[in-house]
Design an enzyme around this catalytic site. Structure first.
Site, PDB file in Angstrom:
ATOM      1  N   LYS A  28       8.499   4.858   8.398  1.00  0.00           N
ATOM      2  CA  LYS A  28       9.150   4.050   7.443  1.00  0.00           C
ATOM      3  C   LYS A  28       8.792   3.023   6.568  1.00  0.00           C
ATOM      4  O   LYS A  28       7.720   2.534   6.887  1.00  0.00           O
ATOM      5  CB  LYS A  28      10.270   3.065   8.343  1.00  0.00           C
ATOM      6  N   ASP A 143      -6.146  -0.663  -0.767  1.00  0.00           N
ATOM      7  CA  ASP A 143      -5.554  -1.123   0.146  1.00  0.00           C
ATOM      8  C   ASP A 143      -5.962  -0.171   1.644  1.00  0.00           C
ATOM      9  O   ASP A 143      -5.084  -0.079   2.431  1.00  0.00           O
ATOM     10  CB  ASP A 143      -3.920  -0.775   0.021  1.00  0.00           C
TER      11      ASP A 143
END
Length: 427
Positions: A28, A143
């Protein structure tokens, strides 16, 4: 899950959701979910990442989604989660990606605690290969962290999530702040201007965390975290010698070098990835076998168990969220009458099919779009992009997540200063 569709499927038309059977949800994100899908003709399994257009527009992330879509089209590498298809319907934008059923490294770290050095070393070699490839494509990931490293069923590591990735300029340094704060290099949080070297620092922080199940620099507030990254000496936990070799510690120290010109892989007169290849910690790696995935990973995920949070499926079962279903697109939509953001998605989130489309580069057209910092200690603060490219506070970005929530920082995109001499190979 899937819905019955009686009409025959024309696989010679542009790829769409009807070409796939929908299976279980496995992840998710901020705007949607990731689920396993099966291509109905080839029977190949993929990961489907889908993003709700309405949420995307509400959170001012349209340009980000388009940039991620374009960057992914440029990439094809053994240790990256590669894009295979891209398309949209009236409600969602879809990325169909390589399927990684081995779970992310955050999942394994939390389940097992610190990981064995020889296992981490193998993954680091694969990740270094992937990062070097990205940098040759003029891409900074921005990231790198355990959450964004996925294992396949055999145990090979892959870089994923290009939501804040950008092309770097060869003429000037970036000053936009993006990524997850605990993994940011000093030149990012210190606003000194940065380039692709920040990914090597983030890899160093990731190695440390995988080995010791803690981060080298931390703080309960953004200010304290920034100060720690800029000034705190790199310390190793008690009993490190039992968990990590001297070569491993020196490798981490070389990656987490605050002076960019001295950082491993970044030295102006060095040889980039070759410096990493020659480091004593990795010098025995068979790089040729590694890059072809012929090397046997020392850690193989247990495929009899779910290597992800099974609660993602529960949301749909309990009808907390609207389930994804096959839906026909409206015929001949009038683009001229669409809201600007929907029109932008319609025109720029273009169809991609790896079986028929040639990968292309959008460089230098991909410009940095959004600025966000993720810090687990801070609540999300709202931002919107102004016409000048500066971010101003206005509305909420994303929900708090395990990996941390974004805090925007008001900055302009570039600082006009010369870049240091860095090793670069044209692609």
């Amino acid at each position: 899950m899937g819905c019955c569709f009686s009409e025959p499927i024309d696989f010679d038309t542009e790829v769409n959701l009807y070409h796939f059977d929908l299976h279980r949800a496995v992840g998710k994100g901020a705007f949607g979910k990731v689920r396993v899908v099966e291509h109905k003709r080839s029977k190949n399994l993929y990961a489907l990442k889908y993003i709700e257009k309405a949420k995307c527009i509400k959170q001012r992330a349209v340009a980000n989604i388009i940039q991620e879509r374009r960057l992914l089209e440029e990439i094809d590498h053994p240790f990256i989660v590669n894009l295979r298809y891209a398309f949209q319907d009236d409600e969602n934008c879809f990325f169909v990606l390589d399927l990684m059923l081995g779970g992310d490294l955050r999942f394994h770290l939390q389940r097992m605690g610190g990981l064995d050095e020889h296992v981490v070393k193998f993954w680091v070699a694969e990740l270094a290969s992937g990062l070097s490839y990205l940098h040759k494509q003029r891409i900074i990931h921005r990231d790198i962290k355990p959450d964004n490293i996925l294992l396949d069923s055999r145990g090979h590591a892959h870089i994923t999530d290009f939501n804040v990735a950008i092309h770097y300029s060869e003429r000037r340094l970036h000053t936009s702040v993006a990524g997850s704060m605990a993994y940011m290099a000093p030149e990012v949080v210190g606003r000194k201007g940065y380039t692709w070297c920040v990914d090597w620092w983030s890899l160093g922080v990731t190695v440390y965390e995988l080995l010791f199940h803690r981060r080298p620099f931390d703080g309960k507030t953004t200010e304290k975290m920034t100060n720690s990254i800029l000034k705190d000496p790199l310390r190793f936990p008690e009993g490190t010698s039992q968990r990590c070799s001297q070569q491993g510690m020196k490798f981490m120290q070389s990656l987490m070098e605050r002076n960019v010109t001295q950082r491993l892989g970044c030295r102006p007169n060095g040889e980039g990835i070759n410096d990493i290849h020659r480091h004593p910690w990795l010098s025995k790696t068979d790089w040729a076998s590694l890059d072809t995935k012929e090397s046997q990973p020392p850690f193989v995920p247990d495929m009899k168990k779910a290597n992800f949070d099974v609660s993602h499926e529960l949301d749909e079962f309990l009808m907390v969220e609207k389930p994804l279903t096959h839906t026909k697109r409206k015929a001949n939509p009038d683009i001229a009458k669409m809201k600007p953001e929907l029109r932008q998605l319609e025109e720029q989130f273009t169809v991609y099919d790896f079986m028929s489309s040639k990968r292309r580069s959008y460089y230098p057209h991909n410009q940095p779009i959004t600025t966000m910092v993720r810090s687990s200690e801070s609540e999300p603060t709202p931002v919107v992009q102004s016409v000048t490219g500066t971010l101003l506070p206005t509305a909420t970005i994303v929900d708090r997540s395990q990996a941390g929530s974004p805090i925007p920082t008001t900055v302009t995109w570039h600082q006009h200063q010369r870049m240091p001499s860095i090793p670069y190979t044209a692609h």
